[in-house]
Write an enzyme that holds these catalytic residues in place. Structure first.
Site, PDB file in Angstrom:
ATOM      1  CE  LYS A 214      22.647  40.707  19.688  1.00 32.00           C
ATOM      2  NZ  LYS A 214      23.676  41.364  18.853  1.00 32.00           N
ATOM      3  CG  ASP A 242      23.190  44.773  17.842  1.00 35.33           C
ATOM      4  OD1 ASP A 242      22.974  45.177  16.691  1.00 35.33           O
ATOM      5  OD2 ASP A 242      24.134  44.000  18.124  1.00 35.33           O
ATOM      6  CD  GLU A 268      26.124  46.954  18.456  1.00 36.61           C
ATOM      7  OE1 GLU A 268      26.834  46.007  18.064  1.00 36.61           O
ATOM      8  OE2 GLU A 268      25.889  47.170  19.664  1.00 36.61           O
ATOM      9  CD  GLU A 297      28.664  42.729  15.325  1.00 38.56           C
ATOM     10  OE1 GLU A 297      28.385  41.539  15.151  1.00 38.56           O
ATOM     11  OE2 GLU A 297      27.940  43.517  15.963  1.00 38.56           O
ATOM     12  CG  ASP A 320      35.352  42.500  15.582  1.00 37.00           C
ATOM     13  OD1 ASP A 320      34.424  42.053  16.255  1.00 37.00           O
ATOM     14  OD2 ASP A 320      36.353  41.834  15.284  1.00 37.00           O
ATOM     15  CG  HIS A 347      31.783  43.483  18.083  1.00 39.28           C
ATOM     16  ND1 HIS A 347      32.403  42.375  17.508  1.00 39.28           N
ATOM     17  CD2 HIS A 347      30.520  43.096  18.379  1.00 39.28           C
ATOM     18  CE1 HIS A 347      31.545  41.385  17.443  1.00 39.28           C
ATOM     19  NE2 HIS A 347      30.389  41.784  17.957  1.00 39.28           N
TER      20      HIS A 347
END
Length: 471
Positions: A214, A242, A268, A297, A320, A347
């Site tokens: 992240k 992400d 992402e 996502e 997703d 995802h």
């Protein structure tokens, strides 16, 4: 049922936007008349804690569409049924979307429960059911309205015919090798450095060679943590990032240019998930650095996905299975991605999403993509909360093992459902609740009595009125 977990306590699932999520889901069971004992269709809608009760009410509202449904109707024209279940054909419910938000997410748990029931009645894992379906039946399950300028039924039929030749061999390959996976469980934003190093060590022992972290926590923090991850995973492993949509376009470009030294494969959700033009700008700016832009996502439906794929906003598609309207709409997005040569990296994470992702990866490999783009195409894996399922997803050597349980494998253990669902689960498992009794000071609760969760389970007042939960 409203099912919630206590993930905020150890920061599992934490990122730049959601710093203390309590992973939750609506757990739906469809009980068919005349079916063999124990055959129940199971589906989920994923949430991060507060708001799960909204999804639950939406699912209850939509459930009328599946009452009295015949399996013959499901098998012959799932696409028309999909519009009924999702509310897309309801002139009143459309005002709450159309085909987006809580209603659409809630519909996914019912749609996926229907797929689960179908597969269980056929006594097949979900991915095998889809792989074995005649092309005409699969095409009939897809609602291509509003995307027919990009994908038609004739297009899907041609794509399925073109992939038919090697399908048996691909099916055997999935059974033998599984599908490539990467792990996010090592890179949550709230994890301390020592925990990250230890989790990476364990993941490498399990054969993982691709890791996601992240970012979006500040320039210095991102740079330090990226160096930590790169050192821990080694130069030969793949690293993805992400941002969970916290940056502006300019911030995303500047931040990723600075992080390019760590050779991320993709970034992402660099900007707001509805900012298609922003994603395109970021993608163009990062292309010289060899960094892909991934997303999906938070992409709410096939119409928005069409724009991302056709514009170049996504060069990695991460749709997703529960944010979209279930497997039907996921498949529409997968076929659009295949037509635009964009690899699908579904995802996962959350509650039960990895159970589903194992099937989605196999469906993509066998039916849609035919193992194209193997250097990028891989599916997210996180082992959080898998112990609550009767058939948790399995990995081997960093790959998803082909599921063998019937349906999606989403059936939860009864003891977990009893412990975590209903109002006792909501109160007793939220991050700020305590196990000791405390006063209920809800404004609209006239009782104003001492409540410890178990008592509240029997309370006649609405759970949403209880500030012990709402906090």
């Amino acid at each position: 049922r409203d099912v919630r977990f206590h993930t905020s306590l150890d920061k599992s699932g934490s990122d730049a936007r959601s710093k203390a999520p309590d992973y939750s889901c609506v757990y739906a069971e469809l009980v068919p008349d005349g079916a063999p004992p124990g055959v129940v269709g199971v589906g989920i809608a994923f949430c991060l804690g507060r708001g799960n009760e909204v999804l639950l009410q939406c699912a209850r509202l939509l459930a009328r569409a599946v009452r009295g449904l015949s399996m013959a109707e499901l098998r012959s024209d799932f696409g028309r049924l999909w519009r009924r279940v999702t509310g897309a054909a309801d002139g009143q419910l459309l005002w709450l979307g159309p085909e987006k938000g809580a209603v659409h997410m809630a519909s996914a748990c019912l749609v996926n429960a229907l797929w689960d029931l179908w597969a269980k009645l056929e006594r097949k894992p979900l991915w095998r059911l889809v792989a074995d379906l005649p092309s005409s039946t699969l095409v009939a399950a897809l609602d291509l309205s509003d995307v027919s300028d990009m994908l038609t039924a004739a297009d899907v039929t041609r794509m399925l015919a073109a992939s038919e030749g090697g399908r048996a061999a691909r099916l055997e390959r999935v059974l033998r090798e599984g599908c490539p996976a990467y792990t996010t469980a090592t890179g949550w934003a709230g994890y301390p450095d020592d925990k990250v190093r230890e989790l990476v060590r364990r993941a490498k022992e399990q054969g993982f060679t691709a890791f996601k972290m992240k970012v979006g926590l500040g320039r210095e923090s991102d740079a330090r943590r990226a160096m930590l991850l790169r050192e821990a995973i080694g130069e030969e492993s793949r690293l993805m990032m992400d941002a969970n949509s916290v940056w502006s376009v300019a911030e995303a470009i500047e931040s990723m240019r600075a992080l390019a030294v760590h050779r991320p494969l993709w970034i992402e959700e660099p900007v707001h998930p509805d900012d298609i033009l922003g994603h395109v700008a970021v993608a163009e700016a990062l292309r010289p650095h060899g960094i892909h832009v991934a997303g999906g996502e938070q992409t709410v439906n096939r119409v928005v996905m069409k724009q991302y794929l056709s514009s170049g906003g996504y060069s990695v598609c991460q749709q997703d299975g529960v944010k979209l309207g279930g497997l039907n709409e996921w498949l529409v997005s997968a076929f659009m991605a295949a037509k635009t040569d964009v690899p699908v990296c579904a995802h996962a994470g959350g509650v039960g999403l990895c159970n589903m992702a194992a099937h989605l990866a196999a469906i993509d490999a066998v039916v849609v993509s035919a193992y194209a783009d193997e250097g990028i195409r891989m599916t997210e894996y996180i082992d959080h909360l898998s112990e609550h399922f009767l058939f948790p997803p399995q990995t081997s050597n960093g790959r998803y093992v082909a599921p063998v349980a019937l349906g999606w494998g989403l059936d939860m253990k009864e003891e977990s459902l009893a412990k975590l669902s209903g109002q006792a689960g909501r109160i007793g498992r939220t991050s700020r609740a305590t196990s000791t009794a405390r006063a209920c000071d809800a404004v609209s609760c006239r009782a104003r009595r001492t409540c410890d969760g178990l008592a509240l389970r029997r309370c006649l007042y609405r759970a949403a009125d209880c500030l012990l939960y709402a906090r």
